[in-house]
Design a protein around this motif. Structure first.
Motif, PDB file in Angstrom:
ATOM      1  N   TYR A   3      55.782  47.783  32.111  1.00 30.93           N
ATOM      2  CA  TYR A   3      54.597  47.577  31.282  1.00 30.93           C
ATOM      3  C   TYR A   3      54.319  46.092  31.086  1.00 30.93           C
ATOM      4  O   TYR A   3      53.164  45.670  31.039  1.00 30.93           O
ATOM      5  CB  TYR A   3      54.778  48.272  29.935  1.00 30.93           C
ATOM      6  N   ALA A   4      55.377  45.292  30.980  1.00 34.40           N
ATOM      7  CA  ALA A   4      55.186  43.844  30.847  1.00 34.40           C
ATOM      8  C   ALA A   4      54.513  43.283  32.090  1.00 34.40           C
ATOM      9  O   ALA A   4      53.624  42.427  32.001  1.00 34.40           O
ATOM     10  CB  ALA A   4      56.531  43.161  30.612  1.00 34.40           C
ATOM     11  N   GLY A   5      54.923  43.779  33.257  1.00 39.19           N
ATOM     12  CA  GLY A   5      54.287  43.334  34.494  1.00 39.19           C
ATOM     13  C   GLY A   5      52.821  43.721  34.553  1.00 39.19           C
ATOM     14  O   GLY A   5      51.976  42.926  34.985  1.00 39.19           O
ATOM     15  N   LEU A   6      52.508  44.937  34.103  1.00 36.40           N
ATOM     16  CA  LEU A   6      51.113  45.378  34.092  1.00 36.40           C
ATOM     17  C   LEU A   6      50.275  44.530  33.140  1.00 36.40           C
ATOM     18  O   LEU A   6      49.128  44.178  33.443  1.00 36.40           O
ATOM     19  CB  LEU A   6      51.036  46.854  33.695  1.00 36.40           C
ATOM     20  N   VAL A   7      50.862  44.196  31.978  1.00 38.32           N
ATOM     21  CA  VAL A   7      50.141  43.360  31.009  1.00 38.32           C
ATOM     22  C   VAL A   7      49.875  41.978  31.589  1.00 38.32           C
ATOM     23  O   VAL A   7      48.769  41.431  31.464  1.00 38.32           O
ATOM     24  CB  VAL A   7      50.939  43.256  29.698  1.00 38.32           C
ATOM     25  N   LEU A   8      50.878  41.397  32.241  1.00 40.10           N
ATOM     26  CA  LEU A   8      50.703  40.073  32.844  1.00 40.10           C
ATOM     27  C   LEU A   8      49.640  40.105  33.941  1.00 40.10           C
ATOM     28  O   LEU A   8      48.813  39.189  34.045  1.00 40.10           O
ATOM     29  CB  LEU A   8      52.033  39.575  33.406  1.00 40.10           C
ATOM     30  N   LYS A   9      49.656  41.151  34.756  1.00 39.06           N
ATOM     31  CA  LYS A   9      48.637  41.277  35.800  1.00 39.06           C
ATOM     32  C   LYS A   9      47.246  41.423  35.189  1.00 39.06           C
ATOM     33  O   LYS A   9      46.275  40.829  35.669  1.00 39.06           O
ATOM     34  CB  LYS A   9      48.951  42.475  36.692  1.00 39.06           C
ATOM     35  N   GLY A  10      47.164  42.222  34.118  1.00 39.74           N
ATOM     36  CA  GLY A  10      45.876  42.391  33.451  1.00 39.74           C
ATOM     37  C   GLY A  10      45.360  41.086  32.862  1.00 39.74           C
ATOM     38  O   GLY A  10      44.173  40.771  32.972  1.00 39.74           O
ATOM     39  N   LEU A  11      46.262  40.315  32.248  1.00 40.30           N
ATOM     40  CA  LEU A  11      45.864  39.018  31.690  1.00 40.30           C
ATOM     41  C   LEU A  11      45.417  38.061  32.785  1.00 40.30           C
ATOM     42  O   LEU A  11      44.449  37.308  32.617  1.00 40.30           O
ATOM     43  CB  LEU A  11      47.029  38.412  30.898  1.00 40.30           C
ATOM     44  N   PHE A  12      46.110  38.095  33.913  1.00 41.66           N
ATOM     45  CA  PHE A  12      45.732  37.221  35.031  1.00 41.66           C
ATOM     46  C   PHE A  12      44.339  37.575  35.549  1.00 41.66           C
ATOM     47  O   PHE A  12      43.502  36.692  35.776  1.00 41.66           O
ATOM     48  CB  PHE A  12      46.761  37.342  36.150  1.00 41.66           C
ATOM     49  N   VAL A  13      44.085  38.868  35.719  1.00 44.48           N
ATOM     50  CA  VAL A  13      42.767  39.305  36.189  1.00 44.48           C
ATOM     51  C   VAL A  13      41.688  38.912  35.185  1.00 44.48           C
ATOM     52  O   VAL A  13      40.596  38.458  35.557  1.00 44.48           O
ATOM     53  CB  VAL A  13      42.763  40.826  36.430  1.00 44.48           C
ATOM     54  N   LEU A  14      41.984  39.054  33.888  1.00 41.60           N
ATOM     55  CA  LEU A  14      41.018  38.689  32.850  1.00 41.60           C
ATOM     56  C   LEU A  14      40.715  37.194  32.889  1.00 41.60           C
ATOM     57  O   LEU A  14      39.550  36.778  32.782  1.00 41.60           O
ATOM     58  CB  LEU A  14      41.559  39.083  31.478  1.00 41.60           C
ATOM     59  N   LEU A  15      41.748  36.371  33.048  1.00 43.83           N
ATOM     60  CA  LEU A  15      41.546  34.923  33.107  1.00 43.83           C
ATOM     61  C   LEU A  15      40.714  34.531  34.325  1.00 43.83           C
ATOM     62  O   LEU A  15      39.835  33.666  34.234  1.00 43.83           O
ATOM     63  CB  LEU A  15      42.902  34.210  33.131  1.00 43.83           C
ATOM     64  N   VAL A  16      40.985  35.162  35.456  1.00 43.11           N
ATOM     65  CA  VAL A  16      40.201  34.870  36.663  1.00 43.11           C
ATOM     66  C   VAL A  16      38.741  35.260  36.454  1.00 43.11           C
ATOM     67  O   VAL A  16      37.821  34.517  36.827  1.00 43.11           O
ATOM     68  CB  VAL A  16      40.795  35.601  37.885  1.00 43.11           C
ATOM     69  N   PHE A  17      38.523  36.426  35.838  1.00 44.52           N
ATOM     70  CA  PHE A  17      37.151  36.877  35.580  1.00 44.52           C
ATOM     71  C   PHE A  17      36.421  35.911  34.655  1.00 44.52           C
ATOM     72  O   PHE A  17      35.266  35.525  34.913  1.00 44.52           O
ATOM     73  CB  PHE A  17      37.171  38.275  34.967  1.00 44.52           C
ATOM     74  N   LEU A  18      37.072  35.491  33.564  1.00 41.62           N
ATOM     75  CA  LEU A  18      36.441  34.565  32.621  1.00 41.62           C
ATOM     76  C   LEU A  18      36.155  33.223  33.285  1.00 41.62           C
ATOM     77  O   LEU A  18      35.103  32.612  33.053  1.00 41.62           O
ATOM     78  CB  LEU A  18      37.336  34.372  31.397  1.00 41.62           C
ATOM     79  N   PHE A  19      37.086  32.766  34.112  1.00 41.63           N
ATOM     80  CA  PHE A  19      36.894  31.494  34.813  1.00 41.63           C
ATOM     81  C   PHE A  19      35.674  31.562  35.729  1.00 41.63           C
ATOM     82  O   PHE A  19      34.821  30.662  35.722  1.00 41.63           O
ATOM     83  CB  PHE A  19      38.151  31.162  35.617  1.00 41.63           C
ATOM     84  N   LEU A  20      35.573  32.630  36.506  1.00 42.59           N
ATOM     85  CA  LEU A  20      34.440  32.772  37.416  1.00 42.59           C
ATOM     86  C   LEU A  20      33.141  32.982  36.645  1.00 42.59           C
ATOM     87  O   LEU A  20      32.092  32.443  37.018  1.00 42.59           O
ATOM     88  CB  LEU A  20      34.680  33.936  38.375  1.00 42.59           C
ATOM     89  N   ASP A  21      33.205  33.759  35.570  1.00 42.50           N
ATOM     90  CA  ASP A  21      32.007  34.030  34.780  1.00 42.50           C
ATOM     91  C   ASP A  21      31.454  32.747  34.170  1.00 42.50           C
ATOM     92  O   ASP A  21      30.235  32.573  34.062  1.00 42.50           O
ATOM     93  CB  ASP A  21      32.329  35.043  33.680  1.00 42.50           C
ATOM     94  N   TYR A  22      32.335  31.839  33.775  1.00 45.97           N
ATOM     95  CA  TYR A  22      31.881  30.578  33.187  1.00 45.97           C
ATOM     96  C   TYR A  22      31.408  29.597  34.253  1.00 45.97           C
ATOM     97  O   TYR A  22      30.412  28.896  34.070  1.00 45.97           O
ATOM     98  CB  TYR A  22      33.012  29.940  32.376  1.00 45.97           C
ATOM     99  N   THR A  23      32.109  29.546  35.370  1.00 40.99           N
ATOM    100  CA  THR A  23      31.884  28.494  36.360  1.00 40.99           C
ATOM    101  C   THR A  23      30.758  28.805  37.338  1.00 40.99           C
ATOM    102  O   THR A  23      29.999  27.906  37.724  1.00 40.99           O
ATOM    103  CB  THR A  23      33.180  28.236  37.149  1.00 40.99           C
TER     104      THR A  23
END
Length: 214
Positions: A3-23
């Motif tokens: 579950y920790a791995g899934l959470v980390l993957k989810g956070l990574f995907v969220l950060l990438v999405f926010l980065f692209l959405d802003y940039t």
């Protein structure tokens, strides 16, 4: 751990999405109602404004003279843009013509009775409670409020990123197959051999103990 791995993957995907959405650039059809300069206090939201390396100047009180463009969407909702140079600093829009863009925006102002619709290309977010504004990059007149120009720049960037991701994935798969796979097989074989030696030693020890008991 799973579950920790899934959470980390989810956070990574969220950060990438926010980065692209802003940039990535976005395009909106609006009507320009006003253009002006305003002394703006910068605090915790400073990271969402142009870097001082682009030529932005602040006074002793930490205020910056920023150009703004007020607009209204076809549905009547307001949309406010800032107009700052980006220079060679991230994001890489290489914008040095904020003065010219302000002149274009001023020339394209219109009223609700006689509207002139434009498509504003920008990047960033509008967050009112943090006093964050998207940065206008280009302004193009359009035929009317229903015009929705294709955001080809964002599509091209996403296509290139997808191509790079696919290329990286293929390279990683080949690396695993050619390098990590054989290496792991050797490690696994050595581990099997070590386990077999330990098993033989245990069998030998048990046999010796059995003989001693007799």
């Amino acid at each position: 751990m799973r579950y920790a791995g899934l959470v980390l993957k989810g956070l990574f995907v969220l950060l990438v999405f926010l980065f692209l959405d802003y940039t990535l650039p976005s395009r909106e059809t609006v009507r320009i109602t006003n253009t002006y300069n305003r002394l703006t206090d910068l605090g915790a939201n400073r990271m969402f404004y142009a870097d001082t390396g682009t030529g932005a100047v602040e006074n002793a009180a930490g205020q910056r003279d920023i150009r703004f463009i007020d607009t209204v969407k076809p549905n009547g909702r307001p949309r406010v843009y800032r107009n700052e140079d980006t220079g060679w600093i991230w994001p890489p829009y290489f914008k040095y013509d904020s003065s010219n863009l302000q002149a274009v925006a001023t020339d394209l102002q219109s009223t609700a009775g006689d509207p002139r619709w434009v498509s504003v290309t920008s990047y960033g977010w509008r967050v009112a409670w943090m006093t964050i504004y998207p940065n206008a990059v280009a302004i193009t007149p359009v035929a009317g409020p229903d015009s929705d120009p294709l955001n080809w720049a964002a599509l091209l960037i996403l296509a290139l990123l997808g191509l790079l991701l696919l290329l990286f994935w293929r390279m990683w798969a080949q690396f695993r197959q050619r390098t990590l796979g054989p290496a792991w097989d050797r490690v696994d074989a050595r581990a099997d051999a070590a386990r077999e030696r330990m098993a033989e030693r245990r069998r030998g020890l048990r046999g010796w103990l059995d003989r001693r008991r007799r």
